[in-house]
Structure formats: structure tokens, C-alpha cells
Design a protein around this motif. Sequence first.
Motif, PDB file in Angstrom:
ATOM      1  N   LEU A  23      40.623  49.720  34.072  1.00 59.07           N
ATOM      2  CA  LEU A  23      40.049  50.133  32.803  1.00 59.07           C
ATOM      3  C   LEU A  23      41.101  50.799  31.919  1.00 59.07           C
ATOM      4  N   ASN A  24      41.084  50.468  30.643  1.00 59.88           N
ATOM      5  CA  ASN A  24      41.951  51.132  29.676  1.00 59.88           C
ATOM      6  C   ASN A  24      41.205  52.373  29.195  1.00 59.88           C
ATOM      7  N   ASN A  25      41.455  53.499  29.862  1.00 60.03           N
ATOM      8  CA  ASN A  25      40.729  54.737  29.573  1.00 60.03           C
ATOM      9  C   ASN A  25      40.838  55.153  28.118  1.00 60.03           C
ATOM     10  N   GLY A  47      40.591  54.864  37.812  1.00 65.92           N
ATOM     11  CA  GLY A  47      41.605  53.830  37.952  1.00 65.92           C
ATOM     12  C   GLY A  47      41.316  52.765  38.976  1.00 65.92           C
ATOM     13  N   HIS A  48      40.125  52.776  39.542  1.00 66.06           N
ATOM     14  CA  HIS A  48      39.763  51.756  40.520  1.00 66.06           C
ATOM     15  C   HIS A  48      39.328  50.480  39.803  1.00 66.06           C
ATOM     16  N   ASP A  49      39.492  49.363  40.485  1.00 65.66           N
ATOM     17  CA  ASP A  49      39.002  48.106  39.928  1.00 65.66           C
ATOM     18  C   ASP A  49      37.489  48.137  39.869  1.00 65.66           C
ATOM     19  N   MET A  50      36.946  47.314  38.981  1.00 72.97           N
ATOM     20  CA  MET A  50      35.505  47.308  38.815  1.00 72.97           C
ATOM     21  C   MET A  50      34.974  45.891  38.873  1.00 72.97           C
ATOM     22  N   GLN A  51      33.677  45.765  39.002  1.00 70.73           N
ATOM     23  CA  GLN A  51      33.072  44.444  39.020  1.00 70.73           C
ATOM     24  C   GLN A  51      33.073  43.858  37.619  1.00 70.73           C
ATOM     25  N   VAL A  52      33.209  42.550  37.555  1.00 70.54           N
ATOM     26  CA  VAL A  52      33.204  41.857  36.267  1.00 70.54           C
ATOM     27  C   VAL A  52      31.885  42.117  35.538  1.00 70.54           C
TER      28      VAL A  52
END
Length: 93
Positions: free
Chosen positions: A2-4, A39-44
Amino acid sequence: MLNNQKLKELMKEKNIRSKRQLSKMSKIPYSTLIYMFEGHDMQVSTLIELSKFFGVPIDHLISKNFGVVALTEKGNIFVDTSNIIEATVSTMM
């Protein structure tokens, strides 16, 4: 990832002051948002929901390059880009 910074800007534009408020308005679980902000990956599917909620393309929400491999008559083409649409168009040419 994610681009915070971009997400915080979008939240500010919609006058959303907290992750908890974003969770309530977007119907995305608070724990999921926290996980993403860390910063973790996330579900589409979560990216799609955020994209719809803010009315922006998915690639505006992430800070990750896309690698696309296209099979063509001339062989495989690899395109590395930060824009999903650019990658798609490049592989179609």
C-alpha cells in the motif's frame, strides 16, 4: 504494498480523519486496514474495494512495480512498470 502517503491524501480529500473512520465508511475491517498500513501485502479484493471507495485506479493505491509477461508470435515480452494500464497496453502492441 500500500502507498500509505497516497491513501492518507485520499482520506484527507474525503475528510476522513482516522483509520477507524475509514473502516466504517468503506466497510473494510479495521484490522485489515492496520495490516495494510503496516506494509503487509493485501488481498486484491481489498484493493478493489478501496479503489471503488475512493474512485481511483488500483495502481494509485500501491507502490509496487508490475511485471507482465505476454506471449506473442515473436516470443515472450516482459514489461516492468509501475502502471497496470501501461503494462497491459505495452503487451498488446
